[in-house]
Design a protein around this motif. Structure first.
Motif, PDB file in Angstrom:
ATOM      1  N   ALA A  51      66.312-171.597  56.095  1.00  0.00           N
ATOM      2  CA  ALA A  51      65.869-170.866  57.283  1.00  0.00           C
ATOM      3  C   ALA A  51      64.602-170.066  57.008  1.00  0.00           C
ATOM      4  O   ALA A  51      63.698-169.988  57.845  1.00  0.00           O
ATOM      5  CB  ALA A  51      66.984-169.948  57.783  1.00  0.00           C
ATOM      6  N   ALA A  52      64.503-169.484  55.816  1.00  0.00           N
ATOM      7  CA  ALA A  52      63.312-168.704  55.471  1.00  0.00           C
ATOM      8  C   ALA A  52      62.088-169.599  55.364  1.00  0.00           C
ATOM      9  O   ALA A  52      60.985-169.222  55.774  1.00  0.00           O
ATOM     10  CB  ALA A  52      63.541-167.962  54.157  1.00  0.00           C
ATOM     11  N   VAL A  53      62.270-170.797  54.815  1.00  0.00           N
ATOM     12  CA  VAL A  53      61.144-171.727  54.693  1.00  0.00           C
ATOM     13  C   VAL A  53      60.688-172.189  56.076  1.00  0.00           C
ATOM     14  O   VAL A  53      59.487-172.281  56.356  1.00  0.00           O
ATOM     15  CB  VAL A  53      61.521-172.924  53.805  1.00  0.00           C
ATOM     16  N   LEU A  54      61.632-172.467  56.971  1.00  0.00           N
ATOM     17  CA  LEU A  54      61.271-172.881  58.320  1.00  0.00           C
ATOM     18  C   LEU A  54      60.597-171.746  59.090  1.00  0.00           C
ATOM     19  O   LEU A  54      59.690-171.975  59.892  1.00  0.00           O
ATOM     20  CB  LEU A  54      62.503-173.381  59.064  1.00  0.00           C
ATOM     21  N   ALA A  55      61.012-170.515  58.820  1.00  0.00           N
ATOM     22  CA  ALA A  55      60.338-169.369  59.443  1.00  0.00           C
ATOM     23  C   ALA A  55      58.905-169.263  58.942  1.00  0.00           C
ATOM     24  O   ALA A  55      57.979-168.938  59.703  1.00  0.00           O
ATOM     25  CB  ALA A  55      61.105-168.082  59.150  1.00  0.00           C
ATOM     26  N   LEU A  56      58.702-169.547  57.658  1.00  0.00           N
ATOM     27  CA  LEU A  56      57.351-169.551  57.099  1.00  0.00           C
ATOM     28  C   LEU A  56      56.504-170.634  57.766  1.00  0.00           C
ATOM     29  O   LEU A  56      55.328-170.419  58.078  1.00  0.00           O
ATOM     30  CB  LEU A  56      57.432-169.783  55.584  1.00  0.00           C
ATOM     31  N   ALA A  57      57.107-171.788  57.982  1.00  0.00           N
ATOM     32  CA  ALA A  57      56.394-172.864  58.672  1.00  0.00           C
ATOM     33  C   ALA A  57      56.021-172.446  60.091  1.00  0.00           C
ATOM     34  O   ALA A  57      54.928-172.767  60.576  1.00  0.00           O
ATOM     35  CB  ALA A  57      57.255-174.122  58.693  1.00  0.00           C
TER      36      ALA A  57
END
Length: 259
Positions: A51-57
């Protein structure tokens, strides 16, 4: 996609271990982002916090968010660190398929060329090589060639290149095998680059950080050129020299011209 898809972690780890020895490690969000943008096949991608990586994206690269959502598998961070000991602060890593050498050599040899090839003559510093590849990709160079023993696909070089190995042709070659085109070799005793126009088919050669141009490369050069430098300053960093030279080449092109 809504970010809820979660493939089986055990299957993802099995695939990772099966392909790890023959794949390119993409360490961190930016490396994966660039690899996706330039079409790298990615058989495995793992994150400690998907979820954190997708938020970064969402913030930095919304164009790759859907692809990341489909690829990423969440695993415990300790498991990921066991696979990637120097885990990037963004907490994500992937494995990509390296482009075929034959395809890269074909791209480097193809003429006419619309952008130069950068040659690093026997470089020694992995981080410098990665920075050069990142620069070359940014300027739209045809490719980056290294001579000598340094592997331009070493994980540290790929890390320094931020995944942009997939945006340009990167290979190791002998001096005798260099791509066609006039060779402009950077040398302190050469002609001032400010008085030259670098052609699109140029081969731009840079010596190693310690010893400069090799005898073989010097003999192969059609032109020796120098960068402006005040007296008593001995040299520039390798990546800085490449950046200055590529900027000089690009300054001779109309704004918006694509390589």
């Amino acid at each position: 996609m809504n970010g809820t898809y979660q493939p089986d972690p055990d299957d993802a780890l099995r695939v990772w271990r099966e392909v790890a020895d023959t794949s390119v490690l993409l360490d961190g969000f930016h490396a994966i982002k660039h690899a996706l943008r330039f079409g790298a096949p990615i058989p495995s991608a793992l994150a400690g916090d998907k979820a954190a990586v997708l938020a970064l994206a969402d913030d930095l690269a919304p164009d790759v968010k859907d692809a990341l959502d489909a690829l990423l598998v969440q695993v415990p961070e300790g498991t990921l660190r066991a696979l990637v000991p120097r885990l990037h602060p963004t907490g994500v890593a992937a494995l990509a398929v390296r482009p075929s050498r034959a395809a890269n050599l074909d791209a480097l040899a193809r003429m006419p060329r619309t952008a130069p090839v950068v040659v690093l003559d026997d470089p020694r510093n992995l981080g410098n090589a990665g920075a050069v590849i990142r620069l070359a990709a940014g300027f739209g160079a045809t490719g980056v060639v290294t001579t000598g023993t340094l592997d331009p696909w070493h994980p540290t070089v790929v890390r320094g290149g931020a995944g942009l190995h997939f945006a340009t042709a990167v290979e190791r070659m002998d001096v005798s095998e260099l791509p066609p085109g006039p060779v402009f070799a950077l040398d302190a005793e050469g002609e001032d680059i400010r008085g030259l126009k670098l052609p699109d088919d140029a081969v731009l050669a840079f010596g190693s950080e310690r010893s400069g141009l090799s005898a073989g490369l010097r003999e192969r050069a059609d032109h020796l050129v120098s960068l402006p430098m005040r007296p008593q300053v001995s040299s520039y960093n390798l990546a800085t020299s490449v950046g200055m030279t590529l900027f000089h080449w690009s300054a001779g092109r109309p704004p918006g011209a694509e390589a």
